[in-house]
Enzyme design. Structure first.
Site, PDB file in Angstrom:
ATOM      1  CB  CYS A 234     -10.161 -27.654  11.915  1.00 15.26           C
ATOM      2  SG  CYS A 234     -10.857 -26.009  12.219  1.00 15.26           S
TER       3      CYS A 234
ATOM      4  CG  ASP B  83      -6.053  -5.009   2.073  1.00 16.42           C
ATOM      5  OD1 ASP B  83      -5.702  -4.664   3.216  1.00 16.42           O
ATOM      6  OD2 ASP B  83      -6.575  -4.201   1.266  1.00 16.42           O
TER       7      ASP B  83
ATOM      8  CB  CYS C 202     -12.473 -26.297   8.926  1.00 19.18           C
ATOM      9  SG  CYS C 202     -10.997 -25.336   8.478  1.00 19.18           S
TER      10      CYS C 202
ATOM     11  CG  HIS D 275     -10.207 -21.776  11.664  1.00 18.85           C
ATOM     12  ND1 HIS D 275     -10.797 -22.817  10.989  1.00 18.85           N
ATOM     13  CD2 HIS D 275     -11.190 -20.839  11.829  1.00 18.85           C
ATOM     14  CE1 HIS D 275     -12.067 -22.538  10.761  1.00 18.85           C
ATOM     15  NE2 HIS D 275     -12.336 -21.342  11.267  1.00 18.85           N
TER      16      HIS D 275
ATOM     17  CB  CYS E 182      -7.381 -25.260   8.578  1.00 20.90           C
ATOM     18  SG  CYS E 182      -7.914 -25.134  10.303  1.00 20.90           S
TER      19      CYS E 182
ATOM     20  CG  ASP F 237      -0.307  -0.027   2.528  1.00 18.31           C
ATOM     21  OD1 ASP F 237       0.898   0.269   2.595  1.00 18.31           O
ATOM     22  OD2 ASP F 237      -0.978  -0.332   3.524  1.00 18.31           O
TER      23      ASP F 237
END
Length: 385
Positions: free
Chosen positions: A313, A270, A308, A339, A310, A92
């Site tokens: 999890c 973002d 999930c 997560h 991930c 940015d």
């Protein structure tokens, strides 16, 4: 070597999916960029960020120019080498942070003079210096320097900031083009401003298109105006930007914000929410936010979000994560952030698939109804004990 190429592979209503090809890799759109403010996505190793599905991350010009310093990062091989991330990075411009974090700011036509929030030292951030810092960082996507004012500002202040942002856009573009080798391999985006005013947004867009950029951002939203006002602005603002260029909604947002914006034709996002929330005990799930600090999870053997995939999890229970969060253990922040990043990237992949299969409307309707269900969200996010 591909400098920058945006290809739309499918559309569904105003929504689009495709790829942005750059020398450090392809970015699948719509894309969510985890925020790596100070050369790190907080609580995550770079390979873990990539494993979540992220194709690109965001770095912050303001923070990196103050610490460790852009010249130092350049001396050490650039931001990618410095932080161990070999894929695209968008930086940015620093304008938002100058306005929101710094003390004793003074805006002139030259730029913004400000006092560092770290040590009070005085600095000047101009369009030229912003682009120079981003060049020293070896950013892949450079953002123009702009002036952001609150949507509650007077109409005159909004117009003046928009018009100054256009003048700064011209200077940003000129400095980028003077960048030699970096200018030949990176891309630069312009930023549409104008608060919630359709006429100002149109004037901003027309001027930016006349200057010419590789992509265009919708700036000045998600700064307290509320979701209804933000979406109302997107209803007219997105269509003012070129259809053949990426459209980036800066600083957004909550999962339902993202789905709504994808439906309106936004390609890039973002936000600090998945990482910041992870560090404070809030998990994002398809049934709304989940407050793992809540005492009702102390003996809950389920994963953070059933189903999930991930690593957090797949391995740990809500009870364990609750214990970590309540104890202030670093691992709690790591697992929660992991997560949340996976949740956001899964949401982007599901959105891309829905656009390809011409079922975005049904997917969005089902997702938003479930995510916003008050009974579930309220029950999950109750008071921590």
């Amino acid at each position: 070597m591909t400098r920058f190429a945006f290809t739309i592979s499918a559309t569904d209503g105003a929504a689009r999916t495709g790829t942005i090809a750059m020398r450090r890799g392809e970015i699948r759109a719509p894309a969510f960029m985890p925020v790596g403010t100070a050369a790190t996505v907080k609580a995550m190793r770079p390979e873990e960020v990539r494993a979540s599905g992220a194709d690109i991350i965001l770095g912050n010009t303001y923070h990196l120019m103050l610490r460790p310093g852009a010249e130092r990062v350049a001396k050490l091989g650039g931001l990618h080498s410095f932080m161990g991330w070999d894929r695209p990075i968008l930086t940015d411009s620093g304008g938002y942070q100058v306005m929101s974090l710094s003390e004793l700011t003074k805006v002139t036509e030259e730029g913004v003079a400000f006092a560092s929030h770290l040590d009070g030292s005085r600095h000047m951030l101009s369009p030229e210096r912003s682009i120079e810092v981003q060049r020293l960082l070896d950013s892949d996507i450079v953002m123009q320097f702009d002036q952001l004012v609150p949507t509650t500002s007077t109409p005159q202040a909004q117009r003046e900031a928009m018009e100054r942002s256009i003048r700064w856009a011209k200077r940003s573009r000129a400095e980028f083009d003077r960048g030699g080798e970096h200018g030949g391999r990176a891309a630069i985006f312009g930023i549409q401003q104008g608060a919630l005013d359709e006429t100002l947004r149109r004037a901003s867009s027309d001027a930016l298109i006349d200057i010419g950029f590789d992509g265009y951002a919708v700036g000045g939203l998600a700064v307290g105006e509320g979701q209804e006002a933000m979406l109302g602005c997107l209803d007219f603002a997105v269509g003012m930007l070129p259809a053949d260029k990426p459209r980036y909604l800066m600083g957004v947002g909550k999962p339902d914000d993202i789905v709504e914006a994808v439906m309106r034709g936004i390609d890039m996002f973002d936000c600090v929410l998945p990482t910041r929330s992870g560090r404070t005990g809030q998990a994002f799930t398809a049934d709304g936010p989940l407050n793992l600090r809540n005492a009702r999870f102390a003996e809950d053997a389920d994963p953070i979000e059933p189903g999930c995939p991930c690593p957090a999890c797949a391995t740990f229970s809500r009870a364990y994560v609750h214990h970590l969060v309540k104890s202030g253990e670093i691992l709690g922040a790591m697992l929660m952030t992991q997560h949340n990043l996976w949740f956001y990237q899964r949401l982007m992949q599901t959105s891309r698939d829905a656009i390809k299969e011409q079922r975005l409307q049904s997917f969005a309707g089902e997702f938003l109804a479930r995510y916003r269900t008050p009974a579930k969200a309220g029950a999950q996010s109750g008071e921590a004990a």
